[in-house]
Enzyme design. Structure first.
Site, PDB file in Angstrom:
ATOM      1  N   LYS A  37       0.856  -1.185   0.000  1.00  0.00           N
ATOM      2  CA  LYS A  37       0.000   0.000   0.000  1.00  0.00           C
ATOM      3  C   LYS A  37       0.888   1.229   0.000  1.00  0.00           C
ATOM      4  O   LYS A  37       1.805   1.327   0.831  1.00  0.00           O
ATOM      5  CB  LYS A  37      -0.853  -0.007   1.296  1.00  0.00           C
ATOM      6  CG  LYS A  37      -1.748   1.201   1.463  1.00  0.00           C
ATOM      7  CD  LYS A  37      -3.130   0.888   0.986  1.00  0.00           C
ATOM      8  CE  LYS A  37      -4.016   2.102   0.844  1.00  0.00           C
ATOM      9  NZ  LYS A  37      -3.756   2.923  -0.351  1.00  0.00           N
ATOM     10  N   LYS A  70       5.566   2.485  -2.718  1.00  0.00           N
ATOM     11  CA  LYS A  70       5.515   3.894  -3.135  1.00  0.00           C
ATOM     12  C   LYS A  70       5.818   3.971  -4.615  1.00  0.00           C
ATOM     13  O   LYS A  70       6.626   3.196  -5.132  1.00  0.00           O
ATOM     14  CB  LYS A  70       6.568   4.702  -2.355  1.00  0.00           C
ATOM     15  CG  LYS A  70       6.318   6.197  -2.366  1.00  0.00           C
ATOM     16  CD  LYS A  70       5.032   6.554  -1.683  1.00  0.00           C
ATOM     17  CE  LYS A  70       5.073   7.783  -0.874  1.00  0.00           C
ATOM     18  NZ  LYS A  70       4.020   7.883   0.112  1.00  0.00           N
ATOM     19  N   SER A 113      -7.616   5.159   4.445  1.00  0.00           N
ATOM     20  CA  SER A 113      -7.522   4.484   3.138  1.00  0.00           C
ATOM     21  C   SER A 113      -7.822   2.997   3.292  1.00  0.00           C
ATOM     22  O   SER A 113      -8.456   2.390   2.421  1.00  0.00           O
ATOM     23  CB  SER A 113      -6.103   4.627   2.564  1.00  0.00           C
ATOM     24  OG  SER A 113      -5.987   5.838   1.891  1.00  0.00           O
TER      25      SER A 113
END
Ligand code: NAD
Length: 423
Positions: free
Chosen positions: A74, A110, A356
């Site tokens: 994530k 990322k 999120s």
């Protein structure tokens, strides 16, 4: 100068020396640490789009996937000229730490595109976003790697990427991207979540340390998404926010500021400098706000603003880090020597990724939560993370940052062991 990623590796080395005592099989532990020091996968692609004037332009783009022992990867996608391999490697590792500490079932990743967004039209940015989603579609997915907005990317960009991703895979998959518009499955409460959770940390810390909110003076650097909501919720909770800055400088009022009113003024006048001139506020520089004699200093704008040049001049007793990486390694040594406490970024600003996670969980189930439910759940997660960090720090006489990193790293190591890492 040491690279960003090398600084992150330095933190892992520092914590693993402390953590090693918890494991009998030192050889396996060391192997796992060396595994954690390398992202599992780094994907690099050249993206080419046709510009508005018909020319082909190419961009470098990246995705680093650090470690997925705790769950799917994530992490955000940023559009910035400084995007490079070292940066995505460092930020993906920090995301693993942040998710692990927050207790959410993700590893860190990322991504980014090396681009100066100010030089491109919306039409060109749309093409670029879609090119990224198409190129990386094999490597992302709701159970693989879940991107989100980051610097210079937003809900609209997530919507474009989602559309292109779904076209590539041939089915609907809203849980593949978070930070989407509400209409496409975004979560209520996501926008305010980071600032809101920062104030949950503030309130819990105040309770433990017996600080009286109305007598606790706070200065906040930054008045974007994080700075605004943090200041507003801190004021609503009775704290005295006496100074706030934007990039033009800071407004100071010893009696306390009203962030919502400042937001209205900012819309009317454009910058804090203009507000101060038109409304007669005391105005100080962005360097000076960091050196005010307040109880709590909240950097909520840029990285490395507390550094070797100003660390000795910081008078606040506590630094509550809302920006990512606002305190440099050297500055931290000086602050600790001067008996300052630092509540670390991976704890204080984890509200965004936690919200999120709620968005992802709602999308997977095809439901949507009320804002009240989102906020109640956010509070549970952040208070839990704060209490774990606070009690470990007190028990082992660690700084809060060391305690946070220790808990994060331990959960990742344990997950790798449980999965049957072969020694
Ligand atoms: P933003 O772009 O909305 O706001 C940034 C703010 O910083 C603006 O008010 C801008 O005026 C101010 N600023 C810019 N240069 C400055 C300077 N030289 N001095 C003082 N202020 C300056 O960004 P944001 O979303 O509020 O993010 C702020 C920080 O929080 C970043 O470090 C970001 O990585 C981190 N963060 C954000 C989230 C989130 O959910 N938005 C989550 C985790 C971490």
């Amino acid at each position: 100068m040491t690279s960003f990623f090398n600084n992150v590796l330095r933190q892992i080395d520092e914590i693993s020396i402390l953590l090693e005592n918890e494991y009998i099989d030192k050889k396996t532990f060391k192997k796992i640490i060396s595994e954690i020091k390398k992202p599992q996968r780094i994907i690099k692609k050249t993206l080419t789009i046709t510009s508005d004037n018909g020319k082909k332009i190419s961009f470098q783009s990246f995705r680093a996937q650090h470690n997925n022992a705790l769950g799917p990867f994530k992490g955000g996608i940023r559009f910035h000229l400084n995007v490079n391999e070292d940066e995505v490697k460092a930020l993906s590792t920090l995301m693993s730490f942040k998710c692990s500490l927050a207790g959410i079932p993700y590893g860190g990743s990322k991504g980014g595109i090396k681009v100066d967004v100010s030089r491109f039209s919306q039409k060109e940015l749309k093409k670029l976003s879609k090119a990224y989603a198409k190129s990386f579609s094999k490597y992302i997915g709701e159970r693989i790697d879940v991107p989100a907005p980051d610097i210079n990317t937003n809900a609209q960009i997530m919507a474009w990427m989602l559309e292109e991703y779904e076209k590539s895979v041939g089915y609907k998959s809203p849980a593949t991207f978070t930070g989407k518009p509400i209409e496409l499955g975004g979560s209520l409460g996501r926008n305010e979540a980071t600032g809101r959770c920062g104030v949950f940390v503030l309130k819990e810390f105040a309770k433990k340390e017996r600080l009286v909110p109305s007598k606790t003076k706070i200065a906040v650097q930054g008045f974007g998404n994080v700075g605004f909501w943090f200041s507003k919720f801190a004021k609503d909770s009775g704290f005295k926010v006496i100074a706030i800055s934007d990039s033009s400088g800071a407004i100071l009022n010893e009696k306390g500021l009203d962030p919502e009113k400042l937001n209205d003024y900012k819309r009317e006048f454009g910058s804090f400098k203009e507000i101060a001139e038109n409304k007669g506020f005391k105005f100080i520089s962005n360097e000076d706000i960091l050196e005010l004699p307040v109880d709590i200093l909240v950097p909520a704008a840029l990285e490395a603003v507390i550094n070797k040049d100003n660390a000795e001049k910081i008078k606040a007793k506590v630094i509550l880090e809302m920006a990512n990486g606002p305190t440099t390694f050297e500055a931290e040594e000086t602050l600790l020597k001067n008996k300052k406490e630092i509540l670390p970024d991976i704890l204080c600003n984890s509200g965004g990724v936690t919200a999120s996670y709620f968005e992802w969980a709602q999308n997977l189930q095809g439901i949507s939560w009320s804002e009240k439910k989102v906020n109640e759940e956010l509070k549970k997660y952040i208070v839990n993370a704060f209490n774990s960090v606070y009690s470990l720090a007190k028990k082992k006489k660690f700084t809060f940052r060391v305690a946070a990193n220790y808990l994060s790293l331990k959960r990742i190591v344990d997950a790798i062991i449980l999965r049957g890492f072969e020694s």
